[in-house]
Design a protein around this motif. Sequence first.
Motif, PDB file in Angstrom:
ATOM      1  N   GLY A   5       0.792  -1.222   0.000  1.00  0.00           N
ATOM      2  CA  GLY A   5       0.000   0.000   0.000  1.00  0.00           C
ATOM      3  C   GLY A   5       0.824   1.271   0.000  1.00  0.00           C
ATOM      4  N   SER A   6       2.091   1.192  -0.353  1.00  0.00           N
ATOM      5  CA  SER A   6       2.928   2.392  -0.379  1.00  0.00           C
ATOM      6  C   SER A   6       3.501   2.598  -1.773  1.00  0.00           C
ATOM      7  N   ASP A   7       3.942   3.834  -2.026  1.00  0.00           N
ATOM      8  CA  ASP A   7       4.512   4.172  -3.327  1.00  0.00           C
ATOM      9  C   ASP A   7       5.765   3.335  -3.593  1.00  0.00           C
ATOM     10  N   TRP A   8       5.898   2.908  -4.838  1.00  0.00           N
ATOM     11  CA  TRP A   8       7.104   2.210  -5.267  1.00  0.00           C
ATOM     12  C   TRP A   8       7.239   2.360  -6.764  1.00  0.00           C
ATOM     13  N   SER A   9       8.444   2.116  -7.260  1.00  0.00           N
ATOM     14  CA  SER A   9       8.691   2.261  -8.692  1.00  0.00           C
ATOM     15  C   SER A   9       9.699   1.224  -9.145  1.00  0.00           C
ATOM     16  N   VAL A  10       9.725   1.007 -10.448  1.00  0.00           N
ATOM     17  CA  VAL A  10      10.708   0.134 -11.073  1.00  0.00           C
ATOM     18  C   VAL A  10      11.351   0.940 -12.186  1.00  0.00           C
ATOM     19  N   LEU A  11      12.651   1.110 -12.088  1.00  0.00           N
ATOM     20  CA  LEU A  11      13.416   1.904 -13.053  1.00  0.00           C
ATOM     21  C   LEU A  11      12.813   3.306 -13.202  1.00  0.00           C
ATOM     22  N   GLY A  12      12.357   3.855 -12.092  1.00  0.00           N
ATOM     23  CA  GLY A  12      11.781   5.198 -12.094  1.00  0.00           C
ATOM     24  C   GLY A  12      10.332   5.274 -12.552  1.00  0.00           C
ATOM     25  N   ILE A  13       9.754   4.142 -12.931  1.00  0.00           N
ATOM     26  CA  ILE A  13       8.361   4.108 -13.377  1.00  0.00           C
ATOM     27  C   ILE A  13       7.475   3.798 -12.168  1.00  0.00           C
ATOM     28  N   PRO A  14       6.576   4.728 -11.810  1.00  0.00           N
ATOM     29  CA  PRO A  14       5.702   4.460 -10.664  1.00  0.00           C
ATOM     30  C   PRO A  14       4.815   3.233 -10.927  1.00  0.00           C
ATOM     31  N   MET A  15       4.715   2.377  -9.930  1.00  0.00           N
ATOM     32  CA  MET A  15       3.913   1.164 -10.024  1.00  0.00           C
ATOM     33  C   MET A  15       2.631   1.338  -9.225  1.00  0.00           C
ATOM     34  N   PRO A  16       1.577   0.641  -9.623  1.00  0.00           N
ATOM     35  CA  PRO A  16       0.327   0.734  -8.861  1.00  0.00           C
ATOM     36  C   PRO A  16       0.482   0.099  -7.484  1.00  0.00           C
ATOM     37  N   HIS A  17      -0.310   0.544  -6.546  1.00  0.00           N
ATOM     38  CA  HIS A  17      -0.289  -0.037  -5.208  1.00  0.00           C
ATOM     39  C   HIS A  17      -1.685   0.052  -4.606  1.00  0.00           C
ATOM     40  N   ALA A  18      -1.927  -0.794  -3.633  1.00  0.00           N
ATOM     41  CA  ALA A  18      -3.213  -0.797  -2.941  1.00  0.00           C
ATOM     42  C   ALA A  18      -3.381   0.539  -2.213  1.00  0.00           C
ATOM     43  N   PRO A  19      -4.620   0.983  -2.049  1.00  0.00           N
ATOM     44  CA  PRO A  19      -4.842   2.262  -1.375  1.00  0.00           C
ATOM     45  C   PRO A  19      -4.297   2.288   0.062  1.00  0.00           C
ATOM     46  N   GLU A  20      -4.269   1.113   0.691  1.00  0.00           N
ATOM     47  CA  GLU A  20      -3.715   1.017   2.042  1.00  0.00           C
ATOM     48  C   GLU A  20      -3.149  -0.377   2.255  1.00  0.00           C
ATOM     49  N   LEU A  21      -2.328  -0.508   3.276  1.00  0.00           N
ATOM     50  CA  LEU A  21      -1.701  -1.781   3.610  1.00  0.00           C
ATOM     51  C   LEU A  21      -2.766  -2.853   3.848  1.00  0.00           C
ATOM     52  N   ASP A  22      -2.570  -4.023   3.216  1.00  0.00           N
ATOM     53  CA  ASP A  22      -3.421  -5.187   3.475  1.00  0.00           C
ATOM     54  C   ASP A  22      -2.474  -6.316   3.901  1.00  0.00           C
ATOM     55  N   GLU A  23      -2.221  -6.365   5.214  1.00  0.00           N
ATOM     56  CA  GLU A  23      -1.214  -7.292   5.737  1.00  0.00           C
ATOM     57  C   GLU A  23      -1.526  -8.753   5.432  1.00  0.00           C
ATOM     58  N   ASP A  24      -2.796  -9.139   5.506  1.00  0.00           N
ATOM     59  CA  ASP A  24      -3.149 -10.535   5.252  1.00  0.00           C
ATOM     60  C   ASP A  24      -2.828 -10.942   3.821  1.00  0.00           C
ATOM     61  N   ARG A  25      -3.248 -10.122   2.876  1.00  0.00           N
ATOM     62  CA  ARG A  25      -2.961 -10.438   1.467  1.00  0.00           C
ATOM     63  C   ARG A  25      -1.463 -10.353   1.183  1.00  0.00           C
TER      64      ARG A  25
END
Length: 176
Positions: free
Chosen positions: A109-129
């Motif tokens: 659920g946090s921002d991340w990127s690959v080679l500077g390309i922003p990747m999609p993420h869940a709106p919030e942390l889902d620890e179980d999944r």
Amino acid sequence: MRSKYTSLQITLHWLVFLLIVTAYCAMELKGFFPRSYRPAINATHVTCGLSVLVLMVLRLLVRLKYRAPAITPKPHPAIIGVSHLVHTIIYLMFIVLPIMGFLTVYYKGSDWSVLGIPMPHAPELDEDRQFTMKEIHELIANTGYFVIGIHAFAALFHHYVWKDNTLVRMLPGKRK
């Protein structure tokens, strides 16, 4: 009929191999580095993993277009069947493994990127999944050691014991 795989197939095979080795090494060796290096090591792992996904899908498409060159001398049909099974497992494994890794990071659920390309993420942390995806990812990755080992052992067994052209078909270099 060709005696070797196409140059594209050989290149993709060995490039995927190098990316998989790098991804595995990044995770296995990250404990030897200071904690400040961990984000770069994790980024290397994720980048290699997603690159493997793209290249494995490309390999599958290329494999559907170009048939495998014949093995000479021709092995027993049971050996061919086991070979097809192992190759199917390898393709599935290295397509599903990066997807599970992607979903692990997605569910943080946090921002991340690959080679500077922003990747999609869940709106919030889902620890179980996230935990479930990570467990599946690690199980497949650990199984990968054995499947890769079987694959490499079989290629060497074909070459040195049965003395057929199985290994030579995938080696870079000129065709005979």
